[in-house]
Design an enzyme around this catalytic site. Sequence first.
Site, PDB file in Angstrom:
ATOM      1  N   HIS A  53      45.574-105.748  27.966  1.00 29.19           N
ATOM      2  CA  HIS A  53      44.856-107.002  27.737  1.00 29.19           C
ATOM      3  C   HIS A  53      44.375-107.605  29.057  1.00 29.19           C
ATOM      4  O   HIS A  53      45.156-107.950  29.929  1.00 29.19           O
ATOM      5  CB  HIS A  53      45.683-108.046  26.985  1.00 29.19           C
ATOM      6  CG  HIS A  53      44.801-109.088  26.339  1.00 29.19           C
ATOM      7  ND1 HIS A  53      44.137-108.858  25.149  1.00 29.19           N
ATOM      8  CD2 HIS A  53      44.437-110.333  26.721  1.00 29.19           C
ATOM      9  CE1 HIS A  53      43.431-109.929  24.826  1.00 29.19           C
ATOM     10  NE2 HIS A  53      43.593-110.831  25.771  1.00 29.19           N
ATOM     11  N   GLY A  54      43.048-107.686  29.181  1.00 26.07           N
ATOM     12  CA  GLY A  54      42.429-108.327  30.337  1.00 26.07           C
ATOM     13  C   GLY A  54      42.468-107.510  31.611  1.00 26.07           C
ATOM     14  O   GLY A  54      42.183-108.033  32.694  1.00 26.07           O
ATOM     15  N   ARG A 113      40.341-105.153  12.290  1.00 29.43           N
ATOM     16  CA  ARG A 113      40.652-106.552  12.000  1.00 29.43           C
ATOM     17  C   ARG A 113      40.386-106.857  10.528  1.00 29.43           C
ATOM     18  O   ARG A 113      39.579-106.194   9.870  1.00 29.43           O
ATOM     19  CB  ARG A 113      39.820-107.477  12.892  1.00 29.43           C
ATOM     20  CG  ARG A 113      40.146-107.344  14.375  1.00 29.43           C
ATOM     21  CD  ARG A 113      39.350-108.349  15.186  1.00 29.43           C
ATOM     22  NE  ARG A 113      39.823-109.701  14.944  1.00 29.43           N
ATOM     23  CZ  ARG A 113      40.606-110.388  15.779  1.00 29.43           C
ATOM     24  NH1 ARG A 113      41.010-109.848  16.910  1.00 29.43           N
ATOM     25  NH2 ARG A 113      40.984-111.607  15.486  1.00 29.43           N
ATOM     26  N   HIS A 115      34.361-102.586  21.249  1.00 28.14           N
ATOM     27  CA  HIS A 115      33.079-103.218  21.574  1.00 28.14           C
ATOM     28  C   HIS A 115      31.898-102.256  21.515  1.00 28.14           C
ATOM     29  O   HIS A 115      30.745-102.690  21.609  1.00 28.14           O
ATOM     30  CB  HIS A 115      33.174-103.956  22.904  1.00 28.14           C
ATOM     31  CG  HIS A 115      34.060-105.166  22.791  1.00 28.14           C
ATOM     32  ND1 HIS A 115      33.790-106.192  21.904  1.00 28.14           N
ATOM     33  CD2 HIS A 115      35.234-105.484  23.392  1.00 28.14           C
ATOM     34  CE1 HIS A 115      34.744-107.097  21.986  1.00 28.14           C
ATOM     35  NE2 HIS A 115      35.632-106.694  22.876  1.00 28.14           N
ATOM     36  N   HIS A 150      40.868-101.369  16.741  1.00 25.54           N
ATOM     37  CA  HIS A 150      41.532-102.474  16.040  1.00 25.54           C
ATOM     38  C   HIS A 150      40.769-102.767  14.752  1.00 25.54           C
ATOM     39  O   HIS A 150      39.635-103.242  14.791  1.00 25.54           O
ATOM     40  CB  HIS A 150      41.556-103.709  16.946  1.00 25.54           C
ATOM     41  CG  HIS A 150      42.288-104.876  16.359  1.00 25.54           C
ATOM     42  ND1 HIS A 150      42.450-106.078  17.045  1.00 25.54           N
ATOM     43  CD2 HIS A 150      42.910-105.064  15.162  1.00 25.54           C
ATOM     44  CE1 HIS A 150      43.128-106.924  16.285  1.00 25.54           C
ATOM     45  NE2 HIS A 150      43.406-106.328  15.134  1.00 25.54           N
ATOM     46  N   HIS A 190      37.598-103.780  27.073  1.00 28.94           N
ATOM     47  CA  HIS A 190      36.416-104.566  27.416  1.00 28.94           C
ATOM     48  C   HIS A 190      35.875-104.220  28.800  1.00 28.94           C
ATOM     49  O   HIS A 190      34.668-104.014  28.980  1.00 28.94           O
ATOM     50  CB  HIS A 190      36.746-106.057  27.326  1.00 28.94           C
ATOM     51  CG  HIS A 190      35.568-106.952  27.486  1.00 28.94           C
ATOM     52  ND1 HIS A 190      35.175-107.443  28.720  1.00 28.94           N
ATOM     53  CD2 HIS A 190      34.684-107.440  26.579  1.00 28.94           C
ATOM     54  CE1 HIS A 190      34.103-108.205  28.555  1.00 28.94           C
ATOM     55  NE2 HIS A 190      33.782-108.217  27.277  1.00 28.94           N
ATOM     56  N   GLU A 228      45.296-100.396  16.068  1.00 32.13           N
ATOM     57  CA  GLU A 228      45.872-101.738  16.093  1.00 32.13           C
ATOM     58  C   GLU A 228      45.686-102.389  14.728  1.00 32.13           C
ATOM     59  O   GLU A 228      44.581-102.363  14.170  1.00 32.13           O
ATOM     60  CB  GLU A 228      45.203-102.585  17.178  1.00 32.13           C
ATOM     61  CG  GLU A 228      45.498-102.090  18.588  1.00 32.13           C
ATOM     62  CD  GLU A 228      44.870-102.956  19.655  1.00 32.13           C
ATOM     63  OE1 GLU A 228      45.333-102.895  20.804  1.00 32.13           O
ATOM     64  OE2 GLU A 228      43.909-103.692  19.354  1.00 32.13           O
TER      65      GLU A 228
END
Length: 239
Positions: A192-193, A45, A10, A43, A215, A70
């Site tokens: 994650h999260g 993508r 991010h 990551h 994040h 990733e």
Amino acid sequence: MKRLGVNIDHVATVRNARGSFHPDPFTIAKHVIKCGAHSVTIHLREDRRHIKDSDVVKICKSRKIITNLEISLNKEIIDIALKNRPNFICIVPEKRKEVTTEGGLNLIKNKKKIKSIISLFNKKSIRTSLFIDPNLKDIKIAKELNATCVELHTGKISNLIKENKSYKNEYLKIKKCSELGVKLGIEVHAGHGLDYKTTSILSKIKEITEFNIGHFIIGESLTHGLKKTITIFKEITNK
């Protein structure tokens, strides 16, 4: 000592919002390591929505940055990973319309393909992790596929904790998967999260050796700075 990996995707999201060169993920990657993180996760993508090919080249090239890249099962992305030789690769599922990774890999459906990909990375001495939902069947398959590590998807337990709902069953799933992974000789990571509270709860599982968080760290650092945020997470994970 449990390790902390920081996902900086991010940082690239903010840069790309203005189509400029700032903030630079490579600069932040170096700063993250100076602040005490063990590694940096990026990551790449297929749609290049945040991290770009040039980011991968610069970050992987630096010997001072332990890089966890990733990737999906896409051939182009795999070739880029092989060329740039990160320290780790983590194979993740990918859907174009998702906001973030929604679940773990389907190891049964993609078993043959994943095994051949892991073989390619093993030959280059690149450690391979599989991003999976916490279930015992996938831990056993990961062993069959010769994966070095698994990263357990912690999205469900994170949501349950944030919503003040019972998370006991999900916690036990993660704990049992972690125990089986170590028994089979697989290193167990989680991600994650995650935030301060969820990480504190999961850090009680001794078999989990690494937490990958992105994040929340990037968001929290806007108020408290990367150094303080990373320090807090390191204290939480190694109480």
